[in-house]
Design an enzyme around this catalytic site. Structure first.
Site, PDB file in Angstrom:
ATOM      1  N   THR A 104       0.845  -1.191   0.000  1.00  0.00           N
ATOM      2  CA  THR A 104       0.000   0.000   0.000  1.00  0.00           C
ATOM      3  C   THR A 104       0.882   1.243   0.000  1.00  0.00           C
ATOM      4  OG1 THR A 104      -1.864   1.118   1.087  1.00  0.00           O
ATOM      5  CG2 THR A 104      -0.164   0.207   2.527  1.00  0.00           C
ATOM      6  N   ASN A 143      -2.162   6.359   6.028  1.00  0.00           N
ATOM      7  CA  ASN A 143      -2.990   6.074   7.203  1.00  0.00           C
ATOM      8  C   ASN A 143      -2.948   4.593   7.554  1.00  0.00           C
ATOM      9  OD1 ASN A 143      -4.185   8.733   7.790  1.00  0.00           O
ATOM     10  ND2 ASN A 143      -5.104   8.497   5.765  1.00  0.00           N
ATOM     11  N   LYS A 144      -3.043   3.748   6.547  1.00  0.00           N
ATOM     12  CA  LYS A 144      -2.966   2.300   6.795  1.00  0.00           C
ATOM     13  C   LYS A 144      -1.580   1.914   7.318  1.00  0.00           C
ATOM     14  CE  LYS A 144      -6.271   0.476   3.405  1.00  0.00           C
ATOM     15  NZ  LYS A 144      -6.411  -0.467   2.273  1.00  0.00           N
ATOM     16  N   ASP A 155      -7.245  -5.720   1.826  1.00  0.00           N
ATOM     17  CA  ASP A 155      -8.352  -5.036   1.183  1.00  0.00           C
ATOM     18  C   ASP A 155      -9.432  -4.937   2.236  1.00  0.00           C
ATOM     19  OD1 ASP A 155      -9.286  -3.636  -1.085  1.00  0.00           O
ATOM     20  OD2 ASP A 155     -10.679  -5.249  -1.538  1.00  0.00           O
ATOM     21  N   GLY A 177     -11.264   7.375   5.523  1.00  0.00           N
ATOM     22  CA  GLY A 177     -12.324   6.598   4.878  1.00  0.00           C
ATOM     23  C   GLY A 177     -13.679   6.887   5.517  1.00  0.00           C
ATOM     24  N   TYR A 178     -14.374   5.826   5.877  1.00  0.00           N
ATOM     25  CA  TYR A 178     -15.717   5.938   6.446  1.00  0.00           C
ATOM     26  C   TYR A 178     -15.707   6.104   7.966  1.00  0.00           C
ATOM     27  CZ  TYR A 178     -17.440   4.183   1.923  1.00  0.00           C
ATOM     28  OH  TYR A 178     -17.735   4.021   0.597  1.00  0.00           O
TER      29      TYR A 178
END
Length: 190
Positions: free
Chosen positions: A7, A11-12, A68, A149-150
């Protein structure tokens, strides 16, 4: 030991780095000079995770893992699911995605959903899969400034805060990605 995390999402990387033991050197795609978009053409979260990990191993030769993640909303038959990142279009804009989801859930009483993360590890020419799930509900409005993201519209089951209102250590402990990464870490330790 060094592993590529397939990735470039900072953030990840930050979330995962907080969980990985110090003896494992985590490399990003930038670190291995991988600047192209890795294909994500599968119709499941698992499929995309596998595809990304295989791509890095095949094209760059590194042991790696890929994740994912999708937000699955019950009343929308699991949508946005595998299309979570581009739910509102190819621009992959988090605010657009949240706005679209909130519009679709307007006047709906069942707001149950779950985040699902699948991590595929390609190690020594073998493949291992780890899955983390966090159940919760979609809020009516965005709340909080942390996360990505969400996160501002997802409230985990048993909590009154959205992911975006939580500190990273709590989110990692109860969240989907944290659960999957901890399975990965336990496997690497064994």
């Amino acid at each position: 030991m060094q592993l590529v995390f397939a990735t470039n999402n900072l953030n990840k990387i930050r979330e995962v780095q907080a969980l990985i033991p110090n003896h494992i050197k985590l490399l990003s795609l930038n670190d291995i000079d991988c600047f192209e978009d890795i294909p994500e053409t599968q119709n499941t979260i698992e499929g995309n995770s596998i595809q990304k990990a295989k791509y890095v191993k095949t094209h760059y030769g590194y042991d790696c893992f890929a994740d994912d993640t999708g937000l699955e909303v019950a009343i929308l038959n699991g949508a946005p699911g595998v299309y979570s990142a581009r739910y509102a279009g190819e621009q992959r804009n988090a605010d657009d995605n949240m706005d679209k989801l909130l519009t679709e859930l307007r006047n709906k009483t069942n707001r149950n959903g779950q985040f699902k993360t699948v991590i595929t590890l390609q190690l020594n020419n073998k493949q291992y899969i780890f899955t983390g799930i966090c159940e919760g509900e979609i809020t009516n409005t965005k709340s909080g400034a942390s996360g990505f993201g969400y996160d501002p519209i997802f409230k985990p089951k048993g909590y009154q805060q959205t992911f975006a209102e939580m500190d990273l250590s709590l989110k990692n402990r109860i969240g989907h990605r944290g659960k999957a990464v901890l399975q990965l870490v336990d496997f690497l330790k064994s």
